[in-house]
Write a protein that holds these residues in place. Structure first.
Motif, PDB file in Angstrom:
ATOM      1  N   MET A  91       0.833  -1.201   0.000  1.00 19.17           N
ATOM      2  CA  MET A  91       0.000   0.000   0.000  1.00 19.17           C
ATOM      3  C   MET A  91       0.865   1.248   0.000  1.00 19.17           C
ATOM      4  SD  MET A  91      -2.622   1.086   3.063  1.00 19.17           S
ATOM      5  CE  MET A  91      -2.747   2.821   3.516  1.00 19.17           C
ATOM      6  N   GLN A  92       0.429   2.259  -0.706  1.00 18.12           N
ATOM      7  CA  GLN A  92       1.093   3.556  -0.698  1.00 18.12           C
ATOM      8  C   GLN A  92       0.386   4.455   0.323  1.00 18.12           C
ATOM      9  OE1 GLN A  92       2.512   1.464  -3.398  1.00 18.12           O
ATOM     10  NE2 GLN A  92       3.464   3.462  -3.521  1.00 18.12           N
ATOM     11  N   SER A  93       1.111   5.361   0.957  1.00 10.04           N
ATOM     12  CA  SER A  93       0.471   6.341   1.841  1.00 10.04           C
ATOM     13  C   SER A  93       1.433   7.474   2.159  1.00 10.04           C
ATOM     14  CB  SER A  93       0.025   5.681   3.149  1.00 10.04           C
ATOM     15  OG  SER A  93      -0.580   6.636   4.009  1.00 10.04           O
ATOM     16  N   ASN A  94       0.846   8.683   2.357  1.00 10.53           N
ATOM     17  CA  ASN A  94       1.680   9.786   2.843  1.00 10.53           C
ATOM     18  C   ASN A  94       1.797   9.752   4.368  1.00 10.53           C
ATOM     19  OD1 ASN A  94      -0.666  11.112   3.945  1.00 10.53           O
ATOM     20  ND2 ASN A  94      -1.060  12.078   1.969  1.00 10.53           N
ATOM     21  N   GLY A  95       1.017   8.890   5.005  1.00 13.31           N
ATOM     22  CA  GLY A  95       1.142   8.656   6.443  1.00 13.31           C
ATOM     23  C   GLY A  95       0.369   9.595   7.343  1.00 13.31           C
ATOM     24  N   THR A  96      -0.104  10.712   6.820  1.00 17.12           N
ATOM     25  CA  THR A  96      -0.702  11.734   7.680  1.00 17.12           C
ATOM     26  C   THR A  96      -2.032  11.317   8.286  1.00 17.12           C
ATOM     27  OG1 THR A  96      -1.684  12.792   5.735  1.00 17.12           O
ATOM     28  CG2 THR A  96       0.449  13.638   6.482  1.00 17.12           C
ATOM     29  N   LEU A  97      -2.740  10.395   7.638  1.00 20.14           N
ATOM     30  CA  LEU A  97      -4.029   9.945   8.157  1.00 20.14           C
ATOM     31  C   LEU A  97      -3.913   8.643   8.958  1.00 20.14           C
ATOM     32  CD1 LEU A  97      -6.270  10.661   5.020  1.00 20.14           C
ATOM     33  CD2 LEU A  97      -5.831  12.146   6.991  1.00 20.14           C
ATOM     34  N   LEU A  98      -2.692   8.137   9.066  1.00 20.70           N
ATOM     35  CA  LEU A  98      -2.472   6.898   9.803  1.00 20.70           C
ATOM     36  C   LEU A  98      -2.131   7.176  11.264  1.00 20.70           C
ATOM     37  CD1 LEU A  98      -0.339   4.908   7.193  1.00 20.70           C
ATOM     38  CD2 LEU A  98      -2.791   4.662   7.660  1.00 20.70           C
ATOM     39  N   THR A  99      -2.459   6.222  12.107  1.00 23.10           N
ATOM     40  CA  THR A  99      -2.108   6.255  13.528  1.00 23.10           C
ATOM     41  C   THR A  99      -1.532   4.894  13.885  1.00 23.10           C
ATOM     42  OG1 THR A  99      -4.285   5.431  14.211  1.00 23.10           O
ATOM     43  CG2 THR A  99      -4.022   7.837  14.038  1.00 23.10           C
ATOM     44  N   LYS A 100      -0.976   4.781  15.066  1.00 23.69           N
ATOM     45  CA  LYS A 100      -0.450   3.486  15.504  1.00 23.69           C
ATOM     46  C   LYS A 100      -1.568   2.456  15.590  1.00 23.69           C
ATOM     47  CE  LYS A 100       3.484   5.490  17.948  1.00 23.69           C
ATOM     48  NZ  LYS A 100       4.160   5.707  19.251  1.00 23.69           N
ATOM     49  N   GLU A 101      -2.736   2.896  16.023  1.00 30.94           N
ATOM     50  CA  GLU A 101      -3.882   1.989  16.117  1.00 30.94           C
ATOM     51  C   GLU A 101      -4.289   1.478  14.735  1.00 30.94           C
ATOM     52  OE1 GLU A 101      -3.353   4.166  19.659  1.00 30.94           O
ATOM     53  OE2 GLU A 101      -3.691   4.993  17.633  1.00 30.94           O
ATOM     54  N   LYS A 102      -4.283   2.386  13.738  1.00 28.97           N
ATOM     55  CA  LYS A 102      -4.640   1.978  12.377  1.00 28.97           C
ATOM     56  C   LYS A 102      -3.591   1.046  11.794  1.00 28.97           C
ATOM     57  CE  LYS A 102      -7.572   5.897  11.060  1.00 28.97           C
ATOM     58  NZ  LYS A 102      -7.757   7.048  10.150  1.00 28.97           N
ATOM     59  N   ILE A 103      -2.331   1.286  12.111  1.00 29.53           N
ATOM     60  CA  ILE A 103      -1.256   0.409  11.650  1.00 29.53           C
ATOM     61  C   ILE A 103      -1.466  -1.003  12.186  1.00 29.53           C
ATOM     62  CG2 ILE A 103       1.220  -0.096  11.844  1.00 29.53           C
ATOM     63  CD1 ILE A 103       0.584   2.080   9.815  1.00 29.53           C
ATOM     64  N   LEU A 104      -1.786  -1.120  13.468  1.00 33.32           N
ATOM     65  CA  LEU A 104      -2.032  -2.434  14.066  1.00 33.32           C
ATOM     66  C   LEU A 104      -3.247  -3.103  13.433  1.00 33.32           C
ATOM     67  CD1 LEU A 104      -1.346  -1.686  17.839  1.00 33.32           C
ATOM     68  CD2 LEU A 104       0.121  -2.941  16.231  1.00 33.32           C
ATOM     69  N   GLU A 105      -4.247  -2.303  13.091  1.00 30.55           N
ATOM     70  CA  GLU A 105      -5.445  -2.821  12.435  1.00 30.55           C
ATOM     71  C   GLU A 105      -5.096  -3.352  11.044  1.00 30.55           C
ATOM     72  OE1 GLU A 105     -10.076  -1.299  11.799  1.00 30.55           O
ATOM     73  OE2 GLU A 105      -8.465   0.168  12.006  1.00 30.55           O
ATOM     74  N   LEU A 106      -4.240  -2.624  10.324  1.00 31.89           N
ATOM     75  CA  LEU A 106      -3.826  -3.058   8.991  1.00 31.89           C
ATOM     76  C   LEU A 106      -2.924  -4.284   9.060  1.00 31.89           C
ATOM     77  CD1 LEU A 106      -3.149   0.428   7.342  1.00 31.89           C
ATOM     78  CD2 LEU A 106      -5.069  -1.125   6.896  1.00 31.89           C
ATOM     79  N   GLU A 107      -2.086  -4.356  10.086  1.00 33.58           N
ATOM     80  CA  GLU A 107      -1.241  -5.536  10.285  1.00 33.58           C
ATOM     81  C   GLU A 107      -2.122  -6.775  10.477  1.00 33.58           C
ATOM     82  OE1 GLU A 107       2.380  -6.981  13.242  1.00 33.58           O
ATOM     83  OE2 GLU A 107       0.750  -5.759  14.040  1.00 33.58           O
ATOM     84  N   LYS A 108      -3.127  -6.653  11.323  1.00 37.82           N
ATOM     85  CA  LYS A 108      -4.055  -7.752  11.585  1.00 37.82           C
ATOM     86  C   LYS A 108      -4.839  -8.126  10.322  1.00 37.82           C
ATOM     87  CE  LYS A 108      -7.820  -9.142  14.698  1.00 37.82           C
ATOM     88  NZ  LYS A 108      -8.712  -8.709  15.801  1.00 37.82           N
ATOM     89  N   ALA A 109      -5.163  -7.109   9.516  1.00 38.86           N
ATOM     90  CA  ALA A 109      -5.938  -7.343   8.289  1.00 38.86           C
ATOM     91  C   ALA A 109      -5.128  -8.081   7.228  1.00 38.86           C
ATOM     92  CB  ALA A 109      -6.441  -6.019   7.735  1.00 38.86           C
ATOM     93  N   GLY A 110      -3.791  -7.985   7.295  1.00 36.44           N
ATOM     94  CA  GLY A 110      -2.962  -8.711   6.340  1.00 36.44           C
ATOM     95  C   GLY A 110      -2.093  -7.864   5.438  1.00 36.44           C
ATOM     96  N   LEU A 111      -1.910  -6.586   5.777  1.00 31.93           N
ATOM     97  CA  LEU A 111      -1.018  -5.741   4.977  1.00 31.93           C
ATOM     98  C   LEU A 111       0.421  -6.203   5.164  1.00 31.93           C
ATOM     99  CD1 LEU A 111      -0.821  -3.192   3.158  1.00 31.93           C
ATOM    100  CD2 LEU A 111      -0.352  -1.889   5.234  1.00 31.93           C
ATOM    101  N   ASN A 112       1.131  -6.377   4.036  1.00 31.46           N
ATOM    102  CA  ASN A 112       2.511  -6.882   4.094  1.00 31.46           C
ATOM    103  C   ASN A 112       3.575  -5.804   3.971  1.00 31.46           C
ATOM    104  OD1 ASN A 112       0.906  -9.242   2.252  1.00 31.46           O
ATOM    105  ND2 ASN A 112       1.927  -9.909   4.119  1.00 31.46           N
ATOM    106  N   ARG A 113       3.292  -4.763   3.172  1.00 26.34           N
ATOM    107  CA  ARG A 113       4.301  -3.704   3.014  1.00 26.34           C
ATOM    108  C   ARG A 113       3.612  -2.357   2.885  1.00 26.34           C
ATOM    109  NH1 ARG A 113       6.689  -4.959  -1.612  1.00 26.34           N
ATOM    110  NH2 ARG A 113       5.910  -3.237  -2.870  1.00 26.34           N
ATOM    111  N   LEU A 114       4.205  -1.363   3.540  1.00 27.46           N
ATOM    112  CA  LEU A 114       3.715   0.007   3.436  1.00 27.46           C
ATOM    113  C   LEU A 114       4.799   0.856   2.796  1.00 27.46           C
ATOM    114  CD1 LEU A 114       1.471   2.064   4.115  1.00 27.46           C
ATOM    115  CD2 LEU A 114       2.604   2.451   6.301  1.00 27.46           C
ATOM    116  N   ASN A 115       4.464   1.480   1.677  1.00 22.19           N
ATOM    117  CA  ASN A 115       5.378   2.395   0.996  1.00 22.19           C
ATOM    118  C   ASN A 115       5.017   3.806   1.453  1.00 22.19           C
ATOM    119  OD1 ASN A 115       6.314   0.138  -0.445  1.00 22.19           O
ATOM    120  ND2 ASN A 115       4.808   0.447  -2.051  1.00 22.19           N
TER     121      ASN A 115
END
Length: 328
Positions: free
Chosen positions: A117-141
């Protein structure tokens, strides 16, 4: 005021054929999946001129289940067991409200080996990162173009951009199962020193860096003071920085396990006349999107009533992205 077009099963808008939303297959095991065109930043060098309502009066948001079903069909056609879904956008991918749901369902599709997934990061939080990890995201650009607070604000076109928050988020991602890649755009004469600082930062937190070349397109924003260089000079500088900091900077398809696969067939040839039904306004001014054979066709320099049938002539069909002009 921007108009939001909701793309759903009921809309009868196909999810192959446009650059703005849906699925793009470029003949490899990596497919680009786009759920929204919405962006919260206004980078002065943006190649798509995102978040500019004068250029793009219409934004699109695709229904999650509709997009998931189309993605399943494309992956089934490609018939390989190492597909990478690259969830990206002409805007900011993380602005999509059902992001974790989307990623979770992508991860369950047979044949999917990786989700990036691509992202500028500004709308992400640590909680959202953990949610995406659980969902199955493998790499964040993660798009970061400067570690200098003031220049970072300028390059994001986002007055409240907080580079310290982004750095902290990057360090947190390194504690998860999500692979991190920092993806800055090198703007020669503007952020040269900051690219060096970003290389050092990536070495410090032990993550990859993928430096992107600054490009100027017909409708892109042009960064004041930046110099566009050719690929020879670009790679020459990458090699120089790579040797200086003992880091691999020149990346290719093999570094990401990208290889050729069966490509979706081309449905319309250049010069072909096609009757289309108008299903949506276009991404740019004075455009309409028509549908034929379950594909979108963007008609340039034309406006018409939704639901109307018009004749068009195909002008471009590369990678199943169809452009046309009205045929009088």
């Amino acid at each position: 005021m921007v108009n939001i077009v909701k793309v759903s099963r009921e809309s009868n808008i196909p999810l192959i054929g446009t650059i703005a939303f849906g699925i793009i297959d470029r003949g490899s095991n990596l497919i680009q999946v786009r759920a929204t065109t919405v962006c919260n930043e206004k980078c002065p060098f943006c190649s798509t001129n995102a978040n500019n309502f004068t250029i793009h009066p219409n934004n699109y948001i695709v229904d999650a289940d509709y997009l998931i079903d189309w993605t399943k069909e494309v992956i089934k056609f490609k018939d390989c067991n190492d597909v990478e879904i690259n969830y990206d956008s002409v805007g900011e991918p993380s602005s999509y409200p059902q992001l974790a749901y989307l990623i979770s369902n992508f991860s369950k599709i047979p044949g999917v080996a990786k989700i990036s997934m691509q992202s500028n990061g500004t709308l992400l939080t640590k909680e959202k990162i953990l949610e995406l990890e659980k969902a199955g995201l493998n790499r964040l650009n993660l798009s970061v173009n400067s570690l200098d607070p003031e220049l970072a604000k300028v390059l994001s076109g986002y007055p409240i951009y907080d580079v310290e928050k982004i750095k902290d988020l990057a360090k947190f991602i390194r504690t998860t199962k999500i692979e991190l890649l920092i993806a800055p755009v090198w703007l020669p004469k503007v952020n040269d020193e900051q690219i060096i600082n970003l290389i050092k930062f990536c070495k410090e937190i032990d993550c990859k860096i993928g430096i992107q070349k600054y490009e100027i397109y017909k409708y892109s924003r042009k960064m004041k003071g930046a110099k566009m260089i050719n690929y020879y000079k670009f790679y020459k500088q990458l090699n120089q920085w790579g040797k200086e900091f003992d880091i691999k900077l020149k990346m290719g398809p093999k570094d990401y396990n990208i290889h050729k696969t069966k490509r979706l067939p081309t449905d319309f040839e250049i010069g072909q006349s096609v009757k289309v039904k108008l299903v949506a306004p276009g991404f740019m001014n004075n455009q309409m999107i028509g549908a034929a054979k379950n594909r979108c066709i963007t008609i340039d320099k034309f406006t018409g009533s939704l639901g109307s049938l018009v004749n068009v002539k195909i002008t471009d069909n590369k990678n199943n992205i169809y452009l046309a002009k009205i045929s009088r």
